[in-house]
Design a protein around this motif. Structure first.
Motif, PDB file in Angstrom:
ATOM      1  N   UNK A  51       0.824  -1.205   0.000  1.00  0.00           N
ATOM      2  CA  UNK A  51       0.000   0.000   0.000  1.00  0.00           C
ATOM      3  C   UNK A  51       0.861   1.259   0.000  1.00  0.00           C
ATOM      4  N   UNK A  52       1.902   1.288   0.818  1.00  0.00           N
ATOM      5  CA  UNK A  52       2.768   2.464   0.885  1.00  0.00           C
ATOM      6  C   UNK A  52       3.439   2.727  -0.450  1.00  0.00           C
ATOM      7  N   UNK A  53       3.988   1.675  -1.068  1.00  0.00           N
ATOM      8  CA  UNK A  53       4.655   1.834  -2.362  1.00  0.00           C
ATOM      9  C   UNK A  53       3.658   2.261  -3.434  1.00  0.00           C
ATOM     10  N   UNK A  54       2.466   1.679  -3.406  1.00  0.00           N
ATOM     11  CA  UNK A  54       1.448   2.007  -4.401  1.00  0.00           C
ATOM     12  C   UNK A  54       1.026   3.464  -4.267  1.00  0.00           C
ATOM     13  N   UNK A  55       0.846   3.919  -3.038  1.00  0.00           N
ATOM     14  CA  UNK A  55       0.467   5.316  -2.824  1.00  0.00           C
ATOM     15  C   UNK A  55       1.536   6.283  -3.316  1.00  0.00           C
ATOM     16  N   UNK A  56       2.793   5.943  -3.104  1.00  0.00           N
ATOM     17  CA  UNK A  56       3.874   6.808  -3.596  1.00  0.00           C
ATOM     18  C   UNK A  56       3.836   6.888  -5.116  1.00  0.00           C
TER      19      UNK A  56
END
Length: 245
Positions: free
Chosen positions: A207-212
């Motif tokens: 989720x964190x990588x996708x949001x970035x």
């Protein structure tokens, strides 16, 4: 790294081509961001709307295509940054014989029947506007709801205004008609309901990588051009960009 995306048959957001390929605005956006963050194997899982949230929460797949963000859903899954903002609308029979232009018009019509997909936010919107449960017919699949409009079993099918426009355009105005809901004049300008990808709440790294990835891509000329191919315009994209910025 492999990521499996669950989707439903709901053009222009997602659908299955004759050869089994998953296509759609949300599918294309997900694939682009996943490749940007280093995912080298992307798989797709066709499911029903009612299975999206429990499926990703149980780890049967890694992420869902976007659906409207609500506090209740956020208790079950983790949402990404929003990617579009879209109002509701109806699909009705050609000529809109009962003049249905809002949930209130359904509530005020003595015999109008409204089709809704199980678990979608349109059910709450309808009942909040006074539509009784007796007037609501629940479906599992969009295709069944559309068929019910065509047969006269229901008078309107509630979904996103954008998706309805795509269906009506494909089928032709002599068969079915997309109706935008009357503007919210009492509320003035407001942010339309926002849609976002969803993940298992434990899948923090993805989720964190996708949001970035989303943060650097949403609202770019390439993003707008790609989404325009599916009928999404600045009207649908800008609310999400403003919320994410």
């Amino acid at each position: 790294m492999r990521v499996t995306i669950a989707y439903i048959e709901e053009p222009p957001f997602g659908w299955t081509e004759a050869d089994g390929t998953a296509m759609g605005a949300d599918i294309e956006l997900a694939e682009l961001i996943l490749r940007q963050i280093g995912v080298d194997r992307i798989e797709h899982c066709l499911t029903t709307f009612s299975e999206l949230l429990p499926g990703v929460a149980a780890g049967r797949w890694d992420m869902n295509v976007p659906l409207f963000v609500t506090p209740q859903r956020a208790d079950v899954v983790a949402f990404s940054l929003p990617v579009w903002g879209i109002e509701d609308g109806f699909l009705v029979g050609a000529g809109n014989p009962k003049a249905l232009t809002s949930y209130s018009s359904i509530a005020n019509s003595p015999d109008a029947r409204l089709g809704i997909i199980w678990g979608q936010v349109q059910h709450d919107s309808a009942t909040a506007s006074g539509v009784s449960e007796e007037k609501i017919v629940i479906f599992e699949q969009q295709a069944d709801a559309v068929a019910a409009v065509l047969s006269g079993a229901i008078d309107a099918y509630a979904s996103t205004a954008l998706g309805n426009r795509m269906i009506a355009s494909r089928m032709g105005s002599s068969m079915i008609e997309a109706v935008a809901h009357e503007p919210h004049t009492s509320e003035g300008l407001r942010t339309p309901p926002l849609g976002a990808f969803s993940f298992d709440r434990e899948n923090v790294d993805l989720l964190k990588a996708f949001n970035l990835g989303l943060l650097s891509y949403l609202g770019t000329p390439d993003h707008r051009a790609r989404m325009a191919r599916f009928g999404l315009t600045d009207r649908e994209i800008d609310p999400a960009v403003m919320k994410a910025s």
